[in-house]
Enzyme design. Structure first.
Site, short mmCIF file in Angstrom:
data_model
loop_
_atom_site.label_atom_id
_atom_site.label_comp_id
_atom_site.label_asym_id
_atom_site.label_seq_id
_atom_site.Cartn_x
_atom_site.Cartn_y
_atom_site.Cartn_z
N ARG A 172 21.47 22.80 39.02
CA ARG A 172 20.40 23.79 39.13
C ARG A 172 18.99 23.22 38.90
NH1 ARG A 172 22.52 26.75 34.18
NH2 ARG A 172 21.09 26.29 32.50
N ARG A 176 12.37 17.74 44.34
CA ARG A 176 11.44 18.10 45.42
C ARG A 176 10.65 16.91 45.90
NH1 ARG A 176 9.27 22.32 42.14
NH2 ARG A 176 10.63 24.13 42.41
N ARG A 249 27.92 26.98 22.55
CA ARG A 249 26.96 26.04 21.96
C ARG A 249 25.90 26.88 21.28
NH1 ARG A 249 27.07 21.33 20.43
NH2 ARG A 249 25.09 20.49 21.19
N ARG A 280 13.48 20.12 22.85
CA ARG A 280 12.21 20.64 23.37
C ARG A 280 11.30 21.03 22.21
NH1 ARG A 280 14.62 24.74 28.05
NH2 ARG A 280 16.04 25.62 26.54
N GLU A 300 13.35 22.75 19.08
CA GLU A 300 14.67 23.29 19.45
C GLU A 300 15.73 22.20 19.33
OE1 GLU A 300 14.58 25.74 23.02
OE2 GLU A 300 16.55 25.01 23.58
N TYR A 348 26.84 32.65 31.64
CA TYR A 348 25.43 32.30 31.54
C TYR A 348 24.67 33.11 32.57
CZ TYR A 348 21.01 30.13 30.94
OH TYR A 348 19.68 29.96 30.67
N ASP A 350 20.82 34.53 33.83
CA ASP A 350 19.36 34.59 33.70
C ASP A 350 18.97 36.06 33.53
OD1 ASP A 350 18.38 32.01 33.70
OD2 ASP A 350 18.46 31.83 35.87
P1 FAD Z 1 21.53 39.82 24.41
O1 FAD Z 1 20.08 39.69 24.63
O2 FAD Z 1 22.21 38.80 23.56
O3 FAD Z 1 21.78 41.27 23.79
C1 FAD Z 1 22.99 41.65 23.16
C2 FAD Z 1 22.64 42.53 21.97
O4 FAD Z 1 23.85 43.12 21.47
C3 FAD Z 1 22.03 41.75 20.81
O5 FAD Z 1 20.79 42.33 20.44
C4 FAD Z 1 23.05 41.88 19.69
O6 FAD Z 1 22.46 41.99 18.40
C5 FAD Z 1 23.74 43.19 20.06
N1 FAD Z 1 25.11 43.29 19.52
C6 FAD Z 1 26.12 42.41 19.65
N2 FAD Z 1 27.21 42.85 18.98
C7 FAD Z 1 26.89 44.05 18.44
C8 FAD Z 1 27.59 44.98 17.62
N3 FAD Z 1 28.86 44.78 17.23
N4 FAD Z 1 26.95 46.11 17.22
C9 FAD Z 1 25.66 46.32 17.58
N5 FAD Z 1 24.95 45.46 18.34
C10 FAD Z 1 25.56 44.34 18.76
N6 FAD Z 1 16.82 33.64 31.21
C11 FAD Z 1 15.80 33.58 32.08
O7 FAD Z 1 15.79 34.32 33.08
N7 FAD Z 1 14.73 32.73 31.88
C12 FAD Z 1 14.66 31.91 30.79
O8 FAD Z 1 13.69 31.14 30.64
C13 FAD Z 1 15.74 31.93 29.87
N8 FAD Z 1 15.72 31.14 28.79
C14 FAD Z 1 16.79 31.12 27.95
C15 FAD Z 1 16.77 30.24 26.88
C16 FAD Z 1 17.85 30.17 26.03
C17 FAD Z 1 17.81 29.21 24.86
C18 FAD Z 1 18.99 30.98 26.28
C19 FAD Z 1 20.21 30.86 25.40
C20 FAD Z 1 19.00 31.90 27.30
C21 FAD Z 1 17.91 31.98 28.17
N9 FAD Z 1 17.89 32.89 29.22
C22 FAD Z 1 16.84 32.84 30.11
C23 FAD Z 1 18.94 33.92 29.40
C24 FAD Z 1 18.61 35.28 28.68
O9 FAD Z 1 18.48 35.04 27.31
C25 FAD Z 1 19.74 36.31 28.95
O10 FAD Z 1 19.85 36.56 30.34
C26 FAD Z 1 19.54 37.68 28.28
O11 FAD Z 1 19.05 37.59 26.99
C27 FAD Z 1 20.87 38.41 28.24
O12 FAD Z 1 20.73 39.74 27.77
P2 FAD Z 1 22.00 40.52 27.21
O13 FAD Z 1 21.57 41.94 27.05
O14 FAD Z 1 23.19 40.23 28.04
O15 FAD Z 1 22.33 39.85 25.80
N1 UDP Z 2 18.07 18.56 31.97
C1 UDP Z 2 17.75 17.23 31.82
N2 UDP Z 2 16.49 16.88 31.43
C2 UDP Z 2 15.52 17.79 31.21
C3 UDP Z 2 15.84 19.16 31.37
C4 UDP Z 2 17.13 19.51 31.75
O1 UDP Z 2 18.60 16.38 32.00
O2 UDP Z 2 14.39 17.40 30.85
C5 UDP Z 2 19.46 18.92 32.37
C6 UDP Z 2 20.39 19.13 31.19
O3 UDP Z 2 21.67 18.63 31.56
C7 UDP Z 2 20.46 20.63 31.04
C8 UDP Z 2 20.36 21.08 32.50
O4 UDP Z 2 19.48 20.13 33.11
O5 UDP Z 2 21.65 21.06 30.42
C9 UDP Z 2 19.78 22.49 32.69
O6 UDP Z 2 18.53 22.56 32.03
P1 UDP Z 2 17.58 23.80 32.07
O7 UDP Z 2 16.38 23.49 31.24
O8 UDP Z 2 17.36 24.17 33.49
O9 UDP Z 2 18.45 24.95 31.45
P2 UDP Z 2 18.40 25.69 30.05
O10 UDP Z 2 18.68 24.66 29.01
O11 UDP Z 2 17.04 26.28 29.92
O12 UDP Z 2 19.46 26.70 30.17
#
Ligand code: FAD
Ligand code: UDP
Length: 367
Positions: A172, A176, A249, A280, A300, A348, A350
């Site tokens: 992903r 470019r 993780r 990061r 992070e 996973y 977005d």
């Molecule tokens: P969550 O946001 O986890 O909501 C679930 C909720 O349920 C939580 O508030 C939790 O407390 C609650 N819950 C769980 N169990 C219970 C229970 N028993 N009782 C009451 N409440 C409960 N997406 C992007 O598009 N762009 C990004 O740049 C991006 N960056 C990310 C970076 C990281 C590090 C990670 C891990 C994810 C990222 N994502 C990103 C993905 C994004 O975080 C998710 O798509 C989104 O948060 C999912 O929403 P959700 O409602 O499924 O889950």
């Molecule tokens: N990655 C990498 N170098 C970087 C950024 C990302 O090798 O500087 C790789 C790494 O394997 C990572 C994957 O690309 O698990 C996806 O990274 P991205 O930042 O797109 O996803 P996120 O960690 O935000 O879910």
């Protein structure tokens, strides 16, 4: 008649979207969340006037016009474009891999043809279909870039050798042959002005919300007051881990307030080598072009999941995928409970996909 049409467990984007659509249609909705705040993992907290992304940096990007229109109906998004830079030792490169990166890596690169000459030469070492992440990376961008910008980052992120990781993880990342540092290929991108918490607050306007409330503390009560439960927590926890535990993780965040108005000149700097343990550093003010006197930065660190930690990344190997399928079968037989979102689907997702999936789910169950 029960008091609520829906009790929504979880106020993240899946729960908030479902609840908003139901409320808009005149349904009676209660949202509960075990945390002390709404918005799930997109929650932002204001520190020194800066919206700090508490569960990792979140950049909204989408190709779905309907989802973009939907989110913009609650809050205005700015023009933020994600363009991380990668640091390895004392060198700095533009991400994702594009002509700016190639021209800095190889000092005889000026045109796409020059870049391809190097990449094609380097990727000759991979014969046939890439069998693992290392081979996939080398066949995309060559060994030089793999070793500087991919190997260390990926090994820190997953705590595994790149030879033991599946190729799809790297697929992903865009490559470019133009001078364009935009990380995403999607048509729409931005950050909600004022933060994600404000955005989700608007979505939940008028809806009953109870925080610090765990569904498992009183399942029978919630079932007795609702026609249907929308469950967005972990699927294995719902079934009391009866078939086994799904693996994740995790991440550790270390946040600092600095008496400095601009620490690193960019919202996201990736550290791609093993000389530091973090992957990061996020400087939150740059997501919203802030000009506050101070700055807030977050290191992070990837981490193995242990009980009590947050679940961040699914581990989609065969063992976990199979177990998740078995839980999905149980979920399908669960009457009047709908499972959705990243934790309940062990997927996973977005942000735009999670919103789209909640919109579709609502149309399916409430027609
Ligand atoms: P969550 O946001 O986890 O909501 C679930 C909720 O349920 C939580 O508030 C939790 O407390 C609650 N819950 C769980 N169990 C219970 C229970 N028993 N009782 C009451 N409440 C409960 N997406 C992007 O598009 N762009 C990004 O740049 C991006 N960056 C990310 C970076 C990281 C590090 C990670 C891990 C994810 C990222 N994502 C990103 C993905 C994004 O975080 C998710 O798509 C989104 O948060 C999912 O929403 P959700 O409602 O499924 O889950
Ligand atoms: N990655 C990498 N170098 C970087 C950024 C990302 O090798 O500087 C790789 C790494 O394997 C990572 C994957 O690309 O698990 C996806 O990274 P991205 O930042 O797109 O996803 P996120 O960690 O935000 O879910």
């Amino acid at each position: 008649m029960k008091k609520y049409d829906y009790v929504v467990v979880g106020s993240g984007l899946f729960g908030a979207t479902f609840a908003q659509k139901a409320y808009e249609k005149g349904k009676k909705v209660l949202v509960i969340d075990k945390r002390n705040h709404i918005a799930g993992n997109v929650y932002t907290e204001e520190i020194e006037g800066i919206n700090v992304h508490k569960y990792g940096a979140h950049i909204f990007h989408t190709d779905y016009k309907d989802v973009w229109d939907y989110v913009n109906s609650f809050i205005e998004f700015n023009r933020y474009t994600n363009s991380p830079v990668a640091r390895i030792g004392n060198e700095i490169y533009n991400m994702p891999f594009n002509m700016n990166t190639f021209a800095k890596i190889w000092n005889d690169v000026f045109t796409p043809e020059d870049a391809l000459r190097h990449i094609n030469e380097e990727k000759k070492e991979i014969k046939g279909e890439p069998k693992n992440l290392e081979e996939q990376a080398i066949s995309l961008v060559g060994r030089t870039i793999y070793e500087k910008l991919i190997k260390g980052y990926t090994e820190k992120q997953w705590n595994r050798d790149c030879k033991d990781l599946p190729a799809f993880i790297i697929k992903r990342l865009p490559v470019r042959l133009i001078y364009d540092n935009n990380y995403f290929n999607d048509k729409y991108q931005g950050i909600p002005i004022g933060g994600y918490t404000k955005f989700v607050e608007k979505m939940l306007e008028g809806i009953d919300v109870k925080l610090n409330t765990n569904y498992f503390d009183d399942v029978n009560y919630y079932k007795s007051i609702a026609e249907k439960i929308i469950y967005t927590g972990p699927i294995d926890e719902y079934f009391n881990y009866s078939l086994g535990t799904l693996e994740w993780r995790s991440l550790k965040f270390e946040t600092k307030v600095l008496d400095n108005n601009n620490y690193q000149g960019n919202a996201v700097v990736n550290y791609t080598g093993h000389e530091v343990e973090y992957t990061r550093v996020i400087e939150h003010k740059h997501f919203e072009y802030g000009n506050q006197k101070k700055t807030v930065i977050t290191y992070e660190y990837p981490a193995d999941y242990e009980e009590g930690m947050e679940k961040y990344y699914t581990i989609n190997d065969e063992k976990n995928n199979k177990l998740a399928d078995c839980y999905r079968e149980l979920a399908n037989n669960e009457k009047n409970v709908i499972f959705g979102g990243r934790l309940a689907e062990y997927k996973y997702y977005d942000m735009d996909d999670v919103i789209k999936s909640a919109l579709e789910m609502f149309n399916k169950v409430d027609n």
